[in-house]
Motif scaffolding. Sequence first.
Motif, PDB file in Angstrom:
ATOM      1  N   ALA A 139       0.878  -1.224   0.239  1.00 55.51           N
ATOM      2  CA  ALA A 139       0.008   0.059   0.102  1.00 55.51           C
ATOM      3  C   ALA A 139       1.028   1.116   0.012  1.00 55.51           C
ATOM      4  O   ALA A 139       0.630   2.155  -0.830  1.00 55.51           O
ATOM      5  CB  ALA A 139      -0.969  -0.042   1.187  1.00 55.51           C
ATOM      6  N   ALA A 140       1.947   1.012   0.808  1.00 52.28           N
ATOM      7  CA  ALA A 140       2.878   2.465   0.975  1.00 52.28           C
ATOM      8  C   ALA A 140       3.404   2.624  -0.481  1.00 52.28           C
ATOM      9  O   ALA A 140       3.806   3.707  -0.821  1.00 52.28           O
ATOM     10  CB  ALA A 140       3.735   2.271   1.895  1.00 52.28           C
ATOM     11  N   GLN A 141       3.816   1.528  -1.164  1.00 53.69           N
ATOM     12  CA  GLN A 141       4.629   1.585  -2.557  1.00 53.69           C
ATOM     13  C   GLN A 141       3.723   2.438  -3.525  1.00 53.69           C
ATOM     14  O   GLN A 141       3.989   3.233  -4.370  1.00 53.69           O
ATOM     15  CB  GLN A 141       5.152   0.276  -3.142  1.00 53.69           C
ATOM     16  CG  GLN A 141       6.267  -0.411  -2.112  1.00 53.69           C
ATOM     17  CD  GLN A 141       6.402  -1.703  -2.582  1.00 53.69           C
ATOM     18  OE1 GLN A 141       5.744  -2.487  -3.103  1.00 53.69           O
ATOM     19  NE2 GLN A 141       7.557  -2.285  -2.034  1.00 53.69           N
ATOM     20  N   LEU A 142       2.470   1.705  -3.534  1.00 48.61           N
ATOM     21  CA  LEU A 142       1.464   2.275  -4.411  1.00 48.61           C
ATOM     22  C   LEU A 142       0.831   3.698  -4.170  1.00 48.61           C
ATOM     23  O   LEU A 142       0.559   4.663  -4.938  1.00 48.61           O
ATOM     24  CB  LEU A 142       0.060   1.500  -4.382  1.00 48.61           C
ATOM     25  CG  LEU A 142       0.254  -0.052  -4.928  1.00 48.61           C
ATOM     26  CD1 LEU A 142      -0.903  -0.592  -5.215  1.00 48.61           C
ATOM     27  CD2 LEU A 142       1.190   0.087  -6.341  1.00 48.61           C
ATOM     28  N   ASP A 143       0.770   4.142  -2.817  1.00 49.67           N
ATOM     29  CA  ASP A 143       0.498   5.598  -2.383  1.00 49.67           C
ATOM     30  C   ASP A 143       1.501   6.428  -3.031  1.00 49.67           C
ATOM     31  O   ASP A 143       1.134   7.404  -3.308  1.00 49.67           O
ATOM     32  CB  ASP A 143       0.505   5.658  -0.854  1.00 49.67           C
ATOM     33  CG  ASP A 143      -0.767   5.048  -0.475  1.00 49.67           C
ATOM     34  OD1 ASP A 143      -1.898   4.878  -1.183  1.00 49.67           O
ATOM     35  OD2 ASP A 143      -0.985   4.761   0.715  1.00 49.67           O
ATOM     36  N   ALA A 144       2.868   5.994  -2.885  1.00 53.82           N
ATOM     37  CA  ALA A 144       3.796   7.019  -3.453  1.00 53.82           C
ATOM     38  C   ALA A 144       3.631   7.284  -4.843  1.00 53.82           C
ATOM     39  O   ALA A 144       3.787   8.416  -5.433  1.00 53.82           O
ATOM     40  CB  ALA A 144       5.216   6.503  -3.261  1.00 53.82           C
ATOM     41  N   LEU A 145       3.361   6.391  -5.759  1.00 56.31           N
ATOM     42  CA  LEU A 145       3.169   6.307  -7.036  1.00 56.31           C
ATOM     43  C   LEU A 145       1.830   7.134  -7.584  1.00 56.31           C
ATOM     44  O   LEU A 145       2.012   7.821  -8.276  1.00 56.31           O
ATOM     45  CB  LEU A 145       3.108   4.954  -7.742  1.00 56.31           C
ATOM     46  CG  LEU A 145       4.392   4.239  -7.491  1.00 56.31           C
ATOM     47  CD1 LEU A 145       4.192   2.697  -8.141  1.00 56.31           C
ATOM     48  CD2 LEU A 145       5.680   4.603  -8.037  1.00 56.31           C
ATOM     49  N   HIS A 146       0.818   6.600  -6.901  1.00 59.21           N
ATOM     50  CA  HIS A 146      -0.340   7.451  -6.823  1.00 59.21           C
ATOM     51  C   HIS A 146      -0.293   8.801  -6.775  1.00 59.21           C
ATOM     52  O   HIS A 146      -0.790   9.920  -7.342  1.00 59.21           O
ATOM     53  CB  HIS A 146      -1.355   6.685  -6.064  1.00 59.21           C
ATOM     54  CG  HIS A 146      -2.869   7.105  -6.147  1.00 59.21           C
ATOM     55  ND1 HIS A 146      -3.421   8.351  -5.513  1.00 59.21           N
ATOM     56  CD2 HIS A 146      -3.867   6.975  -7.245  1.00 59.21           C
ATOM     57  CE1 HIS A 146      -4.564   8.680  -6.235  1.00 59.21           C
ATOM     58  NE2 HIS A 146      -4.792   7.778  -7.109  1.00 59.21           N
ATOM     59  N   SER A 147       0.245   9.212  -5.562  1.00 59.17           N
ATOM     60  CA  SER A 147       0.421  10.759  -5.047  1.00 59.17           C
ATOM     61  C   SER A 147       1.267  11.605  -6.170  1.00 59.17           C
ATOM     62  O   SER A 147       1.001  12.589  -6.193  1.00 59.17           O
ATOM     63  CB  SER A 147       0.937  10.728  -3.733  1.00 59.17           C
ATOM     64  OG  SER A 147       0.378   9.935  -2.693  1.00 59.17           O
ATOM     65  N   ALA A 148       2.269  10.825  -6.792  1.00 62.02           N
ATOM     66  CA  ALA A 148       2.794  11.530  -7.771  1.00 62.02           C
ATOM     67  C   ALA A 148       2.448  11.309  -9.165  1.00 62.02           C
ATOM     68  O   ALA A 148       2.811  11.929 -10.005  1.00 62.02           O
ATOM     69  CB  ALA A 148       4.489  10.651  -7.911  1.00 62.02           C
ATOM     70  N   GLY A 149       1.184  11.079  -9.385  1.00 58.94           N
ATOM     71  CA  GLY A 149       0.451  11.053 -10.477  1.00 58.94           C
ATOM     72  C   GLY A 149       0.538   9.884 -11.564  1.00 58.94           C
ATOM     73  O   GLY A 149       0.000   9.844 -12.502  1.00 58.94           O
ATOM     74  N   TRP A 150       1.104   8.802 -10.863  1.00 57.30           N
ATOM     75  CA  TRP A 150       0.984   7.821 -11.799  1.00 57.30           C
ATOM     76  C   TRP A 150      -0.056   6.654 -11.968  1.00 57.30           C
ATOM     77  O   TRP A 150      -0.845   6.734 -11.084  1.00 57.30           O
ATOM     78  CB  TRP A 150       1.954   6.532 -11.271  1.00 57.30           C
ATOM     79  CG  TRP A 150       3.652   6.865 -11.515  1.00 57.30           C
ATOM     80  CD1 TRP A 150       4.445   7.926 -11.100  1.00 57.30           C
ATOM     81  CD2 TRP A 150       4.437   6.634 -12.718  1.00 57.30           C
ATOM     82  NE1 TRP A 150       5.567   8.158 -11.498  1.00 57.30           N
ATOM     83  CE2 TRP A 150       5.624   7.244 -12.434  1.00 57.30           C
ATOM     84  CE3 TRP A 150       4.526   5.733 -13.587  1.00 57.30           C
ATOM     85  CZ2 TRP A 150       6.688   7.267 -13.506  1.00 57.30           C
ATOM     86  CZ3 TRP A 150       5.393   5.785 -14.677  1.00 57.30           C
ATOM     87  CH2 TRP A 150       6.707   6.384 -14.469  1.00 57.30           C
ATOM     88  N   GLN A 151      -0.388   5.983 -13.107  1.00 62.90           N
ATOM     89  CA  GLN A 151      -1.491   5.680 -13.227  1.00 62.90           C
ATOM     90  C   GLN A 151      -1.302   4.321 -14.088  1.00 62.90           C
ATOM     91  O   GLN A 151      -0.285   3.997 -14.840  1.00 62.90           O
ATOM     92  CB  GLN A 151      -2.532   6.293 -14.170  1.00 62.90           C
ATOM     93  CG  GLN A 151      -3.286   7.635 -13.511  1.00 62.90           C
ATOM     94  CD  GLN A 151      -4.065   7.264 -12.263  1.00 62.90           C
ATOM     95  OE1 GLN A 151      -4.637   6.234 -12.202  1.00 62.90           O
ATOM     96  NE2 GLN A 151      -3.685   7.983 -11.112  1.00 62.90           N
ATOM     97  N   THR A 152      -2.077   3.161 -14.063  1.00 64.28           N
ATOM     98  CA  THR A 152      -2.123   2.055 -14.356  1.00 64.28           C
ATOM     99  C   THR A 152      -2.784   1.366 -15.594  1.00 64.28           C
ATOM    100  O   THR A 152      -3.607   2.195 -16.009  1.00 64.28           O
ATOM    101  CB  THR A 152      -2.511   0.696 -13.495  1.00 64.28           C
ATOM    102  OG1 THR A 152      -3.710   1.104 -13.155  1.00 64.28           O
ATOM    103  CG2 THR A 152      -1.400   0.871 -12.293  1.00 64.28           C
ATOM    104  N   ILE A 153      -2.200   0.586 -16.438  1.00 67.17           N
ATOM    105  CA  ILE A 153      -2.831   0.036 -17.468  1.00 67.17           C
ATOM    106  C   ILE A 153      -2.454  -1.463 -17.454  1.00 67.17           C
ATOM    107  O   ILE A 153      -1.562  -1.966 -16.390  1.00 67.17           O
ATOM    108  CB  ILE A 153      -2.433   0.335 -18.856  1.00 67.17           C
ATOM    109  CG1 ILE A 153      -0.900   0.146 -19.132  1.00 67.17           C
ATOM    110  CG2 ILE A 153      -2.621   1.976 -19.198  1.00 67.17           C
ATOM    111  CD1 ILE A 153      -0.402   0.604 -20.391  1.00 67.17           C
TER     112      ILE A 153
END
Length: 365
Positions: A139-153
Amino acid sequence: MRHKTCGSRLRFIATPCIVILLVAAGCANPRPSTRAPSPRPPSSSLPASTVPSSSPTRSPSQSPVLSVAPDTEIPASGFPVVNSCDPASVSGAIPVALPTSRASSLALKVPILEYHRIVPVAEAGKSLPGLVVPPDTFAAQLDALHSAGWQTITMTTLADDLQAGAKPPPKTFVITFDDGWDDGYNYAFPILAQRGFVATYFVIAGRIDQSGFLTSVQLEALVAAGDEIGDHTMSHFNLTGGSAATRQYEVDAAAARIAQVTGRWPESLAYPGGHENAQAVAAVAACGELRIAVIEGPVTSGKPGASQTPGMSSKPSATPTPRATAIPFPNETWANRFTIARVRVGPSTTPAYLLGELDRYVAAT
């Protein structure tokens, strides 16, 4: 046939006057569904809209013909083994829609993260420690990416972009899970859904519905939520060995089993153990429904200079390599679509380090 109509019951009744009464009663009071509700991820904060309240209902044409009651959930072992990637071999399953455009020469640099288990260490059994990422770490790893504007495909979307020559938006990445452990649903799925992320789950088809692995109901729920189910062979077989017939079975029968369970043919594959060679690639490419495949990539330890590629010593060098060169950039093209490299993420990969690695991709594009 799996679903019977009211009219089909006439053949089982001998007395005409009774026929009318029973047919009328059968039409007025349809048989209640025996399908069990789809289990919800264990998270009270997960919006109800992200997970269906009941298992997605297949139409009669979306399953092979089996003698079972309407709407009964069929375990994976209840389907016949189909050793074929011909879409017609699984009646009604949605085939892969191949673009008609000519394959592009565009090269992409989309980070693909490789995970195995998202589960508390105490519940991981004998799994290798480096493959076990606790849910709070994930969750912490994804939070860092999500907060920085990263999105998934998903891997399928990446294949679409490669073939069409379309460049995905900046800060786009892929999350993958290997082996099909049930913690991918119980722990990883709610964490993904809460952040609006999707993932590609590479499942060992012969283990669907077995203890500790994803169930048919869970796989249907993941597909309904926008996640992708990919091929990881029938038995986690090393495709670099064995006979041609064995390799075909491991790839094709697994693809067909996933189509039987989810109602969709898989479009992506992960080589078990990351092992590939020319004959392994040929076996994957021969399954016309598969359009992209991934191998192992470098491992992130969360420490500059400690990333490694498979087969290399994990001992860091005396002089740490700067983070700017720790993980090589991917080079994803339609030509090399069956040997796409990933980045393995482990329990020691810090959120800040992971974000720094992915941000390098943005600077390079």
